[in-house]
Design a protein around this motif. Structure first.
Motif, short mmCIF file in Angstrom:
data_model
loop_
_atom_site.label_atom_id
_atom_site.label_comp_id
_atom_site.label_asym_id
_atom_site.label_seq_id
_atom_site.Cartn_x
_atom_site.Cartn_y
_atom_site.Cartn_z
N ILE A 7 62.77 -25.29 16.68
CA ILE A 7 63.15 -23.97 17.16
C ILE A 7 63.05 -23.98 18.69
N THR A 8 64.01 -23.30 19.34
CA THR A 8 64.01 -23.25 20.80
C THR A 8 63.79 -21.81 21.22
N LEU A 65 66.15 -18.76 20.98
CA LEU A 65 67.47 -19.23 21.40
C LEU A 65 68.19 -20.02 20.32
N ASP A 66 67.45 -20.75 19.51
CA ASP A 66 68.12 -21.60 18.53
C ASP A 66 67.14 -22.01 17.43
N LEU A 67 67.66 -22.11 16.20
CA LEU A 67 66.87 -22.68 15.11
C LEU A 67 67.71 -23.75 14.44
N ASP A 68 67.19 -24.95 14.40
CA ASP A 68 67.87 -26.05 13.73
C ASP A 68 67.07 -26.34 12.45
N THR A 69 67.55 -25.79 11.33
CA THR A 69 66.76 -25.91 10.10
C THR A 69 66.75 -27.36 9.60
#
Ligand SMILES: Cc1cc2nc3c(=O)[nH]c(=O)nc-3n(C[C@H](O)[C@H](O)[C@H](O)COP(=O)(O)OP(=O)(O)OC[C@H]3O[C@@H](n4cnc5c(N)ncnc54)[C@H](O)[C@@H]3O)c2cc1C
Length: 190
Positions: free
Chosen positions: A114-115, A105-109
């Protein structure tokens, strides 16, 4: 004669290597059981067939909430189905097949978080993270387990001093038996 024998031996050896690689890739990459509409749920051993009343393969959290809220009897959950004691199914129960509930759903580098949906496999995370020069912090010895299946059994990682996999989880959302959705983290609803 000797040269042609050598050539055919080399060709046979090359074929054997290719065949072995193909078989190994299938064993490593394919799920324990293919998704289907059968009411018989089994695990990777093939020794624990359980006939359930209904199989639901949800695509959204709302579907899970609704099914938990409205289903009157027992519910069992299947992830990758690599546990070996029939834990993923119960006779006559509603079975959640989460193998397709596997979106990233999401990656916040920046935060390195990571979601994912619970049915995502560690392999998917690795393949998604690798181009960003990131990797999974803690996981088990095998990549085809689902994230939900690993957390459900409180699995341990493979790294000395790393502790259990839960230590790499910032938070998760869990559907309670009344169908309500709760966010859980060390700070909220621990
Ligand atoms: C080759 C091999 C190596 C292993 N190595 C390790 C290791 O290094 N460390 C370790 O700790 N374990 C290890 N295990 C055990 C493994 O971690 C567990 O069997 C894990 O549960 C497998 O994940 P799964 O997705 O296949 O879960 P499943 O077998 O599908 O489910 C396991 C349990 O979790 C429940 N569950 C599944 N998904 C969810 C969900 N989304 N929400 C709530 N409950 C859910 C199921 O109902 C069931 O009770 C290993 C197993 C094998 C076969």
């Amino acid at each position: 004669v000797r040269r042609s024998l050598r050539r055919s031996a080399a060709a046979t050896a090359a074929l054997a290597v290719l065949w072995f690689g193909y078989c190994a890739a299938r064993v490593v990459r394919e799920p324990a059981a293919a998704a289907g509409d059968s009411l018989v749920v089994n695990d990777v051993t093939g020794l624990n067939p359980v006939t359930v009343a209904r199989v639901l393969a949800p695509a959204t959290v709302a579907e899970i909430e609704e099914a938990v809220r409205t289903h009157p009897g027992p519910i069992a959950i299947g992830g990758g189905r690599y546990s070996m004691g029939g834990q993923t199914a119960s006779d006559g129960a509603l079975h959640f097949d989460l193998r397709g509930f596997n979106r990233i759903l999401d990656l916040d580098t920046a935060r390195r978080t990571i979601t994912v949906q619970a049915g995502a496999r560690w392999r998917q995370l690795q393949e998604y993270l690798d181009p960003h020069d990131l990797s999974v912090m803690l996981m088990q010895t095998y990549s085809d387990f689902t994230v939900g299946g690993s957390l459900s059994v409180n699995s341990h990682g493979r790294y000395v001093g790393g502790g259990p996999v839960i230590l790499s989880v910032a938070s998760f959302r869990i559907v309670l038996p009344d169908g309500s959705l709760v966010e859980a983290s060390p700070a909220r609803n621990p």
